[in-house]
Design an enzyme around this catalytic site. Structure first.
Site, PDB file in Angstrom:
ATOM      1  N   ASN A  37       0.810  -1.214   0.000  1.00 27.25           N
ATOM      2  CA  ASN A  37       0.000   0.000   0.000  1.00 27.25           C
ATOM      3  C   ASN A  37       0.851   1.276   0.000  1.00 27.25           C
ATOM      4  OD1 ASN A  37      -2.401   1.364  -0.034  1.00 27.25           O
ATOM      5  ND2 ASN A  37      -3.032   0.813   2.043  1.00 27.25           N
ATOM      6  N   HIS A 121     -14.990  -5.779  10.007  1.00 26.06           N
ATOM      7  CA  HIS A 121     -14.582  -4.489  10.571  1.00 26.06           C
ATOM      8  C   HIS A 121     -15.781  -3.610  10.870  1.00 26.06           C
ATOM      9  CE1 HIS A 121     -10.205  -3.768   9.179  1.00 26.06           C
ATOM     10  NE2 HIS A 121     -10.371  -5.014   9.539  1.00 26.06           N
ATOM     11  N   ARG A 146     -14.155  -6.903  14.626  1.00 23.68           N
ATOM     12  CA  ARG A 146     -13.191  -5.935  15.132  1.00 23.68           C
ATOM     13  C   ARG A 146     -13.928  -4.613  15.345  1.00 23.68           C
ATOM     14  NH1 ARG A 146      -8.041  -3.020  12.077  1.00 23.68           N
ATOM     15  NH2 ARG A 146      -9.536  -1.404  11.561  1.00 23.68           N
ATOM     16  N   TYR A 158      -7.720   6.193  13.765  1.00 20.74           N
ATOM     17  CA  TYR A 158      -7.456   5.069  12.870  1.00 20.74           C
ATOM     18  C   TYR A 158      -8.691   4.160  12.771  1.00 20.74           C
ATOM     19  CZ  TYR A 158      -6.438   0.446  11.418  1.00 20.74           C
ATOM     20  OH  TYR A 158      -6.548  -0.746  10.772  1.00 20.74           O
ATOM     21  N   ASP A 210      -7.714  -2.998  17.326  1.00 25.51           N
ATOM     22  CA  ASP A 210      -6.395  -2.686  16.759  1.00 25.51           C
ATOM     23  C   ASP A 210      -5.932  -1.323  17.288  1.00 25.51           C
ATOM     24  OD1 ASP A 210      -4.190  -2.273  15.143  1.00 25.51           O
ATOM     25  OD2 ASP A 210      -5.213  -2.756  13.259  1.00 25.51           O
ATOM     26  N   HIS A 212      -3.048  -0.071  16.400  1.00 23.88           N
ATOM     27  CA  HIS A 212      -2.279   0.445  15.264  1.00 23.88           C
ATOM     28  C   HIS A 212      -0.962   1.097  15.675  1.00 23.88           C
ATOM     29  CE1 HIS A 212      -2.224   1.602  10.929  1.00 23.88           C
ATOM     30  NE2 HIS A 212      -2.855   0.456  10.882  1.00 23.88           N
ATOM     31  N   GLU A 236      -4.598  -5.912  19.090  1.00 27.29           N
ATOM     32  CA  GLU A 236      -3.623  -5.974  17.977  1.00 27.29           C
ATOM     33  C   GLU A 236      -2.682  -4.771  17.966  1.00 27.29           C
ATOM     34  OE1 GLU A 236      -5.703  -6.447  14.291  1.00 27.29           O
ATOM     35  OE2 GLU A 236      -4.165  -5.410  13.144  1.00 27.29           O
ATOM     36  N   GLU A 262       1.467  -7.508  11.149  1.00 31.96           N
ATOM     37  CA  GLU A 262       1.068  -7.202   9.773  1.00 31.96           C
ATOM     38  C   GLU A 262       2.161  -6.454   9.003  1.00 31.96           C
ATOM     39  OE1 GLU A 262      -2.538  -4.978  10.699  1.00 31.96           O
ATOM     40  OE2 GLU A 262      -1.574  -3.171   9.996  1.00 31.96           O
ATOM     41  N   ARG A 283       0.351 -12.110  12.659  1.00 30.56           N
ATOM     42  CA  ARG A 283      -0.567 -11.466  11.719  1.00 30.56           C
ATOM     43  C   ARG A 283      -0.055 -11.293  10.294  1.00 30.56           C
ATOM     44  NH1 ARG A 283      -4.747  -9.544  11.208  1.00 30.56           N
ATOM     45  NH2 ARG A 283      -4.346  -7.334  10.947  1.00 30.56           N
ATOM     46  N   ASP A 316      -6.214  -3.716   1.084  1.00 35.96           N
ATOM     47  CA  ASP A 316      -5.014  -3.415   0.302  1.00 35.96           C
ATOM     48  C   ASP A 316      -4.167  -4.657   0.023  1.00 35.96           C
ATOM     49  OD1 ASP A 316      -4.650  -1.893   3.239  1.00 35.96           O
ATOM     50  OD2 ASP A 316      -2.938  -3.164   2.753  1.00 35.96           O
ATOM     51  N   GLU A 339      -8.612 -12.119   8.921  1.00 35.23           N
ATOM     52  CA  GLU A 339      -9.253 -10.809   8.731  1.00 35.23           C
ATOM     53  C   GLU A 339      -9.935 -10.776   7.365  1.00 35.23           C
ATOM     54  OE1 GLU A 339      -6.475  -7.554   8.677  1.00 35.23           O
ATOM     55  OE2 GLU A 339      -8.031  -6.062   9.026  1.00 35.23           O
ATOM     56  N   TRP A 402       1.611   6.204  12.519  1.00 31.12           N
ATOM     57  CA  TRP A 402       0.232   6.139  12.008  1.00 31.12           C
ATOM     58  C   TRP A 402      -0.321   4.738  12.165  1.00 31.12           C
ATOM     59  CZ3 TRP A 402      -2.076   3.171   8.121  1.00 31.12           C
ATOM     60  CH2 TRP A 402      -3.482   3.405   8.016  1.00 31.12           C
TER      61      TRP A 402
HETATM   62  C1  GCO Z   1      -5.493  -4.044   9.619  1.00 30.26           C
HETATM   63  C2  GCO Z   1      -4.506  -2.984   9.297  1.00 30.26           C
HETATM   64  C3  GCO Z   1      -4.821  -2.126   8.132  1.00 30.26           C
HETATM   65  C4  GCO Z   1      -3.582  -1.309   7.748  1.00 30.26           C
HETATM   66  C5  GCO Z   1      -3.463  -1.236   6.272  1.00 30.26           C
HETATM   67  C6  GCO Z   1      -2.270  -0.421   5.818  1.00 30.26           C
HETATM   68  O1  GCO Z   1      -5.484  -4.486  10.753  1.00 30.26           O
HETATM   69  O2  GCO Z   1      -6.212  -4.442   8.716  1.00 30.26           O
HETATM   70  O3  GCO Z   1      -4.053  -2.321  10.426  1.00 30.26           O
HETATM   71  O4  GCO Z   1      -5.936  -1.320   8.347  1.00 30.26           O
HETATM   72  O5  GCO Z   1      -3.637  -0.042   8.278  1.00 30.26           O
HETATM   73  O6  GCO Z   1      -3.384  -2.526   5.769  1.00 30.26           O
HETATM   74  O7  GCO Z   1      -2.127  -0.513   4.451  1.00 30.26           O
HETATM   75 MG    MG Z   2      -3.926  -3.862  11.965  1.00 35.95          MG
END
Ligand code: GCO
Ligand code: MG
Length: 402
Positions: A37, A121, A146, A158, A210, A212, A236, A262, A283, A316, A339, A402
């Site tokens: 992404n 989500h 989630r 986020y 999450d 993040h 997460e 992730e 993840r 993404d 997910e 972020w």
């Molecule tokens: C999730 C992730 C995504 C990421 C994204 C970035 O748990 O799915 O945190 O929301 O922010 O994949 O490209």
């Molecule tokens: Mg995530």
């Protein structure tokens, strides 16, 4: 059989995807996803460096080809490298399945379960909104949801989608947008969301959250502790995990299950987390984790240390990664959850696929290979559009995660 041609496509059917198609001299082809992404063109260029070395190889030698591009590059690891290797790897597994006329999960050991449990989500501008959205997922049959909420006093948070959107898409066209953040406001608000969710929907449904990467270990420990009464399926990405040792602090303070990974790309991002049993779910997605060949090894190592999988599955990653994740998830014993953000109709038309959703589970389908295709002609109608993930600043202007 020999690899005759390999082509990279970057298309934008509602969002950008990098797709690799490998064709053999016998006309069989396989598809792979290399989407990263906001850095799509870098992976395309990397793949174009590799393609001349692929031509003429036997597509059956998946492990050898993986090692050729990993060890053979001299330069190792990193998201661009590993997404490129993953795309080649996925396409080769797809070809092997087609040649042997069997779905990829059969090549990975067969089915270990009936279906792959997924989480959807739900999000809203505040707690009440989020609680309502969670209800919609439960009505659709999801067993796991989630939940992300906007935080009063912050212009954005986020994971919160624009009003008319079916999901949260963080990448925006043009230059990166700037978000704002306050750890204090977030930590004071989020436990109230899960209190309300349990009051409203009872104990059965699985809830996930999450953070993040926005907390320090001791802040994560506080959040994990405060969420314990609401028994989350997982919490997460509490902290950015370059420093794996940081999880020792979180772990010694809370019994809330922890998920991370992730943004990892190799098994060497995980070894302290696994061997010290600091996490519960890993993840990585098939595209960012070096393909099925590398993910099999990660899952095998995780299994020794009681860690289960919970592959990243945002919009993404393309439906090719989603299909690969389902073959992988259905075949291993230590699968945890998958997910599932759902792609738009336009994306699904470019990537027709055999997987289906029913009552909280995804099923990979029984087509030979990965069971997903790429409509090159249709993709031409949606050329690449530059887009970036946002950056994040604290209220005083400090650049933050972020
Ligand atoms: C999730 C992730 C995504 C990421 C994204 C970035 O748990 O799915 O945190 O929301 O922010 O994949 O490209
Ligand atoms: Mg995530």
């Amino acid at each position: 059989m020999k690899i005759q041609e390999a082509k990279v496509f970057v298309s934008c059917p509602d969002r950008n995807f990098v797709t690799l198609k490998i064709t053999t001299d016998e006309g069989v082809y396989g598809v792979g996803d290399a989407t990263l992404n906001g850095r799509e063109l870098a992976v395309k260029a990397y793949l174009e460096d590799l393609i001349p070395c692929l031509i003429g190889r036997d597509p059956a030698q998946i492990e050898d080809i993986w090692q050729y591009f990993y060890r053979g590059a001299y330069w190792r690891r990193g998201p661009v490298t590993m997404a490129a290797i993953a795309a080649i790897d996925m396409a080769l597994w797809d070809i092997k399945g087609k040649v042997l006329n069997t779905p990829v999960y059969n090549l990975l050991g067969g089915k270990s379960r009936k279906g792959v449990m997924v989480y959807g989500h739900a999000n809203g501008k505040d707690i009440n909104d989020t609680v309502k959205e969670v209800g919609k997922y439960i009505e659709k049959g999801y067993l796991a949801v989630r939940a992300q909420t906007g935080v009063p006093g912050l212009k954005d948070s986020y994971g919160i989608s624009a009003k008319d959107k079916m999901y949260y898409e963080p990448a925006t066209k043009g230059l990166p947008q700037e978000s704002e953040w306050s750890t204090e406001k977030y930590l004071n608000y989020v436990p109230k969301l899960f209190k309300k969710l349990r009051e409203e929907y009872g104990d059965e449904v699985h809830f996930l959250h999450d953070s993040h990467h926005r907390l320090t270990p001791i802040e994560a420990a506080r959040l994990g502790k405060e969420l314990e009464p609401y028994h989350l399926f997982w919490l997460e990405d509490t902290v950015p995990a370059e420093l794996q040792e940081g999880f020792r602090i979180i772990r010694q303070h809370t019994t809330t299950p922890l998920a991370v990974g992730e943004v990892f790309n190799t098994i060497w991002d995980t070894h302290i987390l696994f061997t010290e049993q600091l996490i519960d779910y890993i993840r990585m997605s098939v595209v960012h984790g070096g393909g099925l060949t590398h993910m099999k090894k990660i899952a095998a190592m995780a299994e020794v240390y009681h860690v289960k999988t919970g592959c990243h599955g945002p919009t993404d990653v393309s439906p090719i990664t989603m299909a690969a994740a389902l073959h992988f998830g259905i075949s291993i014993n230590n699968f945890g959850i998958q997910e599932y953000m759902r792609h738009t109709d336009k994306t699904n038309e470019v990537f027709p696929h055999a997987y289906t959703f029913d009552k909280g589970y995804l099923y990979p389908g029984d087509k030979p290979g990965l069971g997903v295709d790429f409509d090159e002609k249709l993709a031409e109608k949606y050329p690449y559009e530059r887009a970036y993930l946002p950056v994040n600043r604290k209220l005083d202007g400090t650049l933050f995660n972020w």
